[in-house]
Design a protein around this motif. Sequence first.
Motif, PDB file in Angstrom:
ATOM      1  N   UNK A 113       0.845  -1.193   0.000  1.00 36.24           N
ATOM      2  CA  UNK A 113       0.000   0.000   0.000  1.00 36.24           C
ATOM      3  C   UNK A 113       0.882   1.246   0.000  1.00 36.24           C
ATOM      4  N   UNK A 114       0.728   2.035  -1.041  1.00 40.61           N
ATOM      5  CA  UNK A 114       1.488   3.285  -1.160  1.00 40.61           C
ATOM      6  C   UNK A 114       0.723   4.406  -0.467  1.00 40.61           C
ATOM      7  N   UNK A 115       1.427   5.475  -0.093  1.00 36.17           N
ATOM      8  CA  UNK A 115       0.736   6.615   0.504  1.00 36.17           C
ATOM      9  C   UNK A 115       0.004   7.474  -0.530  1.00 36.17           C
ATOM     10  N   UNK A 116       0.296   7.267  -1.814  1.00 37.48           N
ATOM     11  CA  UNK A 116      -0.328   8.034  -2.907  1.00 37.48           C
ATOM     12  C   UNK A 116      -0.828   7.058  -3.974  1.00 37.48           C
ATOM     13  N   UNK A 117      -1.660   7.564  -4.893  1.00 37.90           N
ATOM     14  CA  UNK A 117      -2.119   6.738  -5.999  1.00 37.90           C
ATOM     15  C   UNK A 117      -3.310   5.865  -5.667  1.00 37.90           C
ATOM     16  N   UNK A 118      -4.039   6.206  -4.605  1.00 40.19           N
ATOM     17  CA  UNK A 118      -5.218   5.421  -4.225  1.00 40.19           C
ATOM     18  C   UNK A 118      -6.331   5.630  -5.246  1.00 40.19           C
ATOM     19  N   UNK A 119      -7.246   4.659  -5.318  1.00 39.43           N
ATOM     20  CA  UNK A 119      -8.354   4.735  -6.262  1.00 39.43           C
ATOM     21  C   UNK A 119      -9.298   5.886  -5.923  1.00 39.43           C
ATOM     22  N   UNK A 120      -9.420   6.212  -4.648  1.00 42.25           N
ATOM     23  CA  UNK A 120     -10.244   7.346  -4.238  1.00 42.25           C
ATOM     24  C   UNK A 120      -9.576   8.011  -3.039  1.00 42.25           C
ATOM     25  N   UNK A 121      -9.907   9.278  -2.764  1.00 42.75           N
ATOM     26  CA  UNK A 121      -9.267   9.986  -1.655  1.00 42.75           C
ATOM     27  C   UNK A 121      -9.511   9.277  -0.318  1.00 42.75           C
ATOM     28  N   UNK A 122      -8.492   9.269   0.520  1.00 39.91           N
ATOM     29  CA  UNK A 122      -8.555   8.604   1.822  1.00 39.91           C
ATOM     30  C   UNK A 122      -8.107   9.608   2.884  1.00 39.91           C
ATOM     31  N   UNK A 123      -8.890   9.789   3.962  1.00 39.71           N
ATOM     32  CA  UNK A 123      -8.404  10.643   5.050  1.00 39.71           C
ATOM     33  C   UNK A 123      -7.094  10.070   5.591  1.00 39.71           C
ATOM     34  N   UNK A 124      -6.092  10.943   5.753  1.00 38.45           N
ATOM     35  CA  UNK A 124      -4.739  10.488   6.059  1.00 38.45           C
ATOM     36  C   UNK A 124      -4.139  11.281   7.214  1.00 38.45           C
ATOM     37  N   UNK A 125      -3.452  10.566   8.092  1.00 33.26           N
ATOM     38  CA  UNK A 125      -2.694  11.173   9.187  1.00 33.26           C
ATOM     39  C   UNK A 125      -1.252  10.697   9.090  1.00 33.26           C
ATOM     40  N   UNK A 126      -0.318  11.550   9.534  1.00 34.24           N
ATOM     41  CA  UNK A 126       1.112  11.215   9.484  1.00 34.24           C
ATOM     42  C   UNK A 126       1.722  11.291  10.879  1.00 34.24           C
ATOM     43  N   UNK A 127       2.561  10.337  11.168  1.00 29.18           N
ATOM     44  CA  UNK A 127       3.307  10.226  12.414  1.00 29.18           C
ATOM     45  C   UNK A 127       4.364  11.343  12.457  1.00 29.18           C
ATOM     46  N   UNK A 128       4.354  12.186  13.497  1.00 26.62           N
ATOM     47  CA  UNK A 128       5.364  13.258  13.588  1.00 26.62           C
ATOM     48  C   UNK A 128       6.806  12.740  13.547  1.00 26.62           C
ATOM     49  N   UNK A 129       7.052  11.498  13.951  1.00 25.32           N
ATOM     50  CA  UNK A 129       8.405  10.919  13.949  1.00 25.32           C
ATOM     51  C   UNK A 129       9.014  10.941  12.550  1.00 25.32           C
ATOM     52  N   UNK A 130       8.191  10.823  11.515  1.00 22.80           N
ATOM     53  CA  UNK A 130       8.700  10.835  10.142  1.00 22.80           C
ATOM     54  C   UNK A 130       9.393  12.149   9.806  1.00 22.80           C
ATOM     55  N   UNK A 131       8.983  13.233  10.452  1.00 20.45           N
ATOM     56  CA  UNK A 131       9.539  14.563  10.153  1.00 20.45           C
ATOM     57  C   UNK A 131      10.948  14.755  10.720  1.00 20.45           C
ATOM     58  N   UNK A 132      11.436  13.763  11.461  1.00 21.67           N
ATOM     59  CA  UNK A 132      12.781  13.846  12.041  1.00 21.67           C
ATOM     60  C   UNK A 132      13.877  13.523  11.029  1.00 21.67           C
ATOM     61  N   UNK A 133      13.511  13.146   9.802  1.00 23.04           N
ATOM     62  CA  UNK A 133      14.485  12.678   8.820  1.00 23.04           C
ATOM     63  C   UNK A 133      14.449  13.538   7.559  1.00 23.04           C
ATOM     64  N   UNK A 134      15.593  13.638   6.854  1.00 23.52           N
ATOM     65  CA  UNK A 134      15.599  14.364   5.582  1.00 23.52           C
ATOM     66  C   UNK A 134      14.829  13.609   4.502  1.00 23.52           C
ATOM     67  N   UNK A 135      14.866  12.276   4.553  1.00 21.79           N
ATOM     68  CA  UNK A 135      14.148  11.434   3.590  1.00 21.79           C
ATOM     69  C   UNK A 135      13.507  10.274   4.326  1.00 21.79           C
ATOM     70  N   UNK A 136      12.334   9.870   3.835  1.00 21.25           N
ATOM     71  CA  UNK A 136      11.690   8.646   4.299  1.00 21.25           C
ATOM     72  C   UNK A 136      11.391   7.791   3.072  1.00 21.25           C
ATOM     73  N   UNK A 137      11.183   6.504   3.300  1.00 22.18           N
ATOM     74  CA  UNK A 137      10.958   5.555   2.212  1.00 22.18           C
ATOM     75  C   UNK A 137       9.584   4.929   2.378  1.00 22.18           C
ATOM     76  N   UNK A 138       8.826   4.850   1.282  1.00 25.04           N
ATOM     77  CA  UNK A 138       7.470   4.306   1.325  1.00 25.04           C
ATOM     78  C   UNK A 138       7.276   3.283   0.212  1.00 25.04           C
TER      79      UNK A 138
END
Length: 167
Positions: A113-138
């Motif tokens: 499951x990717x964070x983008x490219x869904x068949x229809x819009x999905x309400x989404x929340x993001x973990x603040x921990x992800x913002x601690x890095x210059x890059x993240x991988x999905x």
Amino acid sequence: SSSRNGRRDDRMSKSLARVEAALMSHGLAVTILACGADTRTAAQAAGVAGVEIDQIVKSIIFRGETSGRIALFLTAGGNRVDADLASALAREPLGRADADQVRAETGFAIGGVAPVGHLSPVPTWADPRLLDFPLVWAAAGTPQHIFAVAPETLVRITGATVAPFAV
């Protein structure tokens, strides 16, 4: 693709193409890494990408117990979603979405499951921990493809609300 599993390859390539198109629609020139190995778990993906586990974005899909609608929680690889915190954000009790509902609503199989490219819009929340890095991988739509992105860019293109829901 071999004739033995040609259908599976076609479906996976459609998922991958949807993710690429979604990234390009936001003006992102992102390289998608074909891993040649499964990246279904955060630990597997971190090993392939050569990064720490919290730099892996887990796309966790829940189902609203009242509405039946799905919700997406982009979670740092070493964290897990706290059901009570997530339910408070979604404003209804949440349960795990089953594989069929995940595929029907996002177009992706669990593990890819990717964070983008869904068949229809999905309400989404993001973990603040992800913002601690210059890059993240999905995940890029299959269990064997991942992509790197700045976490702030990921939040912007997914329309995610950054909120504490993980432990």
